[in-house]
Design an enzyme around this catalytic site. Structure first.
Site, PDB file in Angstrom:
ATOM      1  N   ARG A   1     112.209 -25.282  11.612  1.00  0.00           N
ATOM      2  CA  ARG A   1     111.419 -26.310  10.946  1.00  0.00           C
ATOM      3  C   ARG A   1     110.545 -26.963  12.007  1.00  0.00           C
ATOM      4  O   ARG A   1     110.916 -27.032  13.176  1.00  0.00           O
ATOM      5  CB  ARG A   1     112.312 -27.355  10.290  1.00  0.00           C
ATOM      6  CG  ARG A   1     113.256 -26.795   9.233  1.00  0.00           C
ATOM      7  CD  ARG A   1     114.156 -27.886   8.677  1.00  0.00           C
ATOM      8  NE  ARG A   1     115.062 -27.368   7.643  1.00  0.00           N
ATOM      9  CZ  ARG A   1     116.273 -26.890   7.885  1.00  0.00           C
ATOM     10  NH1 ARG A   1     116.736 -26.878   9.133  1.00  0.00           N
ATOM     11  NH2 ARG A   1     117.034 -26.443   6.906  1.00  0.00           N
TER      12      ARG A   1
ATOM     13  N   LYS B   1     119.013 -30.192  10.141  1.00  0.00           N
ATOM     14  CA  LYS B   1     119.236 -31.309   9.222  1.00  0.00           C
ATOM     15  C   LYS B   1     120.681 -31.773   9.274  1.00  0.00           C
ATOM     16  O   LYS B   1     121.605 -30.968   9.339  1.00  0.00           O
ATOM     17  CB  LYS B   1     118.887 -30.894   7.791  1.00  0.00           C
ATOM     18  CG  LYS B   1     117.390 -30.763   7.528  1.00  0.00           C
ATOM     19  CD  LYS B   1     117.140 -30.469   6.064  1.00  0.00           C
ATOM     20  CE  LYS B   1     115.655 -30.442   5.754  1.00  0.00           C
ATOM     21  NZ  LYS B   1     115.408 -30.180   4.308  1.00  0.00           N
TER      22      LYS B   1
ATOM     23  N   HIS C   1     105.139 -24.720   7.896  1.00  0.00           N
ATOM     24  CA  HIS C   1     106.187 -24.146   7.055  1.00  0.00           C
ATOM     25  C   HIS C   1     105.849 -22.715   6.639  1.00  0.00           C
ATOM     26  O   HIS C   1     106.743 -21.921   6.356  1.00  0.00           O
ATOM     27  CB  HIS C   1     106.409 -25.024   5.822  1.00  0.00           C
ATOM     28  CG  HIS C   1     107.841 -25.128   5.420  1.00  0.00           C
ATOM     29  ND1 HIS C   1     108.819 -25.664   6.240  1.00  0.00           N
ATOM     30  CD2 HIS C   1     108.489 -24.747   4.286  1.00  0.00           C
ATOM     31  CE1 HIS C   1     109.996 -25.627   5.629  1.00  0.00           C
ATOM     32  NE2 HIS C   1     109.820 -25.063   4.452  1.00  0.00           N
TER      33      HIS C   1
ATOM     34  N   ARG D   1     107.402 -20.399   8.969  1.00  0.00           N
ATOM     35  CA  ARG D   1     108.845 -20.308   8.685  1.00  0.00           C
ATOM     36  C   ARG D   1     109.069 -19.328   7.534  1.00  0.00           C
ATOM     37  O   ARG D   1     109.980 -18.492   7.579  1.00  0.00           O
ATOM     38  CB  ARG D   1     109.389 -21.694   8.338  1.00  0.00           C
ATOM     39  CG  ARG D   1     110.872 -21.753   7.976  1.00  0.00           C
ATOM     40  CD  ARG D   1     111.290 -23.225   7.923  1.00  0.00           C
ATOM     41  NE  ARG D   1     112.492 -23.471   7.151  1.00  0.00           N
ATOM     42  CZ  ARG D   1     113.725 -23.406   7.648  1.00  0.00           C
ATOM     43  NH1 ARG D   1     113.906 -23.059   8.903  1.00  0.00           N
ATOM     44  NH2 ARG D   1     114.767 -23.688   6.895  1.00  0.00           N
TER      45      ARG D   1
ATOM     46  N   HIS E   1     119.980 -22.818   6.073  1.00  0.00           N
ATOM     47  CA  HIS E   1     120.146 -23.210   4.676  1.00  0.00           C
ATOM     48  C   HIS E   1     121.628 -23.413   4.366  1.00  0.00           C
ATOM     49  O   HIS E   1     122.449 -22.563   4.705  1.00  0.00           O
ATOM     50  CB  HIS E   1     119.595 -22.132   3.734  1.00  0.00           C
ATOM     51  CG  HIS E   1     118.110 -22.072   3.695  1.00  0.00           C
ATOM     52  ND1 HIS E   1     117.411 -20.977   3.220  1.00  0.00           N
ATOM     53  CD2 HIS E   1     117.162 -22.980   4.064  1.00  0.00           C
ATOM     54  CE1 HIS E   1     116.116 -21.213   3.303  1.00  0.00           C
ATOM     55  NE2 HIS E   1     115.947 -22.419   3.808  1.00  0.00           N
TER      56      HIS E   1
ATOM     57  N   TYR F   1     113.257 -15.790  -1.109  1.00  0.00           N
ATOM     58  CA  TYR F   1     112.481 -14.863  -0.287  1.00  0.00           C
ATOM     59  C   TYR F   1     112.606 -13.413  -0.746  1.00  0.00           C
ATOM     60  O   TYR F   1     111.878 -12.544  -0.252  1.00  0.00           O
ATOM     61  CB  TYR F   1     112.915 -14.978   1.181  1.00  0.00           C
ATOM     62  CG  TYR F   1     112.556 -16.307   1.773  1.00  0.00           C
ATOM     63  CD1 TYR F   1     111.234 -16.627   2.063  1.00  0.00           C
ATOM     64  CD2 TYR F   1     113.528 -17.265   2.024  1.00  0.00           C
ATOM     65  CE1 TYR F   1     110.893 -17.855   2.593  1.00  0.00           C
ATOM     66  CE2 TYR F   1     113.197 -18.499   2.555  1.00  0.00           C
ATOM     67  CZ  TYR F   1     111.880 -18.789   2.834  1.00  0.00           C
ATOM     68  OH  TYR F   1     111.549 -20.015   3.350  1.00  0.00           O
TER      69      TYR F   1
END
Length: 320
Positions: A150, A174, A252, A255, A278, A287
């Site tokens: 990110r 995160k 992004h 990414r 994730h 994806y």
């Protein structure tokens, strides 16, 4: 306690217990502030609202023409806020627990093909006022595409993470969660070259009595490292120089390109989930759209029945 105190306590809990990022906290604060203002204008106290009033607010958001994703995000903030109030025994009930939102449309992420990525990397190598600027730009782009980080993870990367030419890069994502991602040889080279320029600049600052920066991409700004906004502007500049539509290129997008190119070349979905950080593989599954067209083409060209159909209508004939 007032509604403002409830909200303050909720945000503190999100930060302390769940490790919510500053961006997430700001988004919660904005959404809850709008909700509270609507409630007060309607003569309600957010602390005592019931399901009907919350649904009225959501209707109000719909009438304003807010996007489905925005309405879903606001309801999510409200649900978490009242769940916090119930868990902390500020209320005896949770008025939002049974409210269903508009949901989110799972739109396919924009991505870039290999040629476009190559052109962006070449543009980074030739964009900048000095050799150090060009080296930094190349390092940023190589790392982003090689790791799928990110943008917030990239610009705040500690320099200690890349010392000693590590084969794996430790990334703090995160909620403070850490993950390991491998580095490509080209990314290694870009990091090594940038470190020589970065360290030389830091040596000069140290000679002037200034402290070393702990970041790989130091800055004199408040954060001490390159900002997300600065990198966003940089990548738009690189897109123009590379002849790629700037509307198509964001941090992004790189990414997304990292994930889609890995998947298209046979990488396991669980591996990609781990590399992207994730929490749920369902997030990564989006994806798989990359393979859809490839699989359709494969069936249309390789399946015997499809070959026979084309042979019969004269459009193509299978090889003998």
């Amino acid at each position: 306690m007032s509604a403002r105190q409830w909200m303050s306590g909720f945000l503190e809990a999100q930060a302390a217990e769940l490790g919510a990022s500053e961006n997430t906290l700001q988004a919660y604060a904005r959404d809850l502030r709008d909700f509270a203002e609507w409630a007060r204008d309607a003569g309600h106290d957010p602390c005592t609202l019931q399901k009907a009033e919350i649904e009225a607010y959501l209707s109000h958001c719909d009438q304003q023409g807010l996007a489905r994703s925005t309405r879903a995000r606001r309801l999510s903030a409200i649900k978490q806020f009242y769940r916090f109030a119930f868990d902390e025994r500020l209320r005896d009930d949770n008025p939002a627990i049974k409210i269903k939102g508009p949901g989110r449309r799972k739109s396919l992420p924009k991505t870039l093909d290999l040629e476009e990525v190559d052109r962006l990397l070449q543009a980074a190598d030739s964009t900048g006022r000095s050799k150090a600027d060009r080296s930094r730009n190349t390092c940023l782009m190589e790392l982003l595409y090689a790791t799928g980080m990110r943008v917030s993870e990239l610009v705040s990367l500690p320099v200690a993470t890349v010392r000693g030419r590590p084969q794996m890069l430790l990334i703090k994502g995160k909620g403070g969660k850490e993950r390991m991602v491998p580095l490509s040889s080209s990314a290694h080279e870009a990091v090594t070259d940038w470190l020589s320029h970065r360290d030389a600049a830091q040596d000069k600052k140290r000679a002037e009595g200034k402290p070393d920066s702990p970041f790989l991409f130091p800055s004199t700004g408040k954060l001490g490292h390159m900002t997300r906004h600065r990198f966003y502007l940089l990548i738009k500049e690189l897109a123009v120089r590379a002849g790629v539509s700037p509307e198509k290129v964001t941090p992004h997008t790189l990414r997304h390109a990292f994930a889609t190119h890995l998947l298209a070349n046979g990488a396991d979905l669980r591996v990609i989930q781990t590399l992207l950080g994730h929490a749920d593989v369902a997030t990564t599954e989006i994806y798989t759209h990359v393979l859809d067209e490839h699989l359709r083409d494969l069936v249309n060209t390789a399946h015997p029945l499809m070959q026979k159909a084309r042979s019969e209508d004269g459009s193509a004939r299978p090889e003998a």
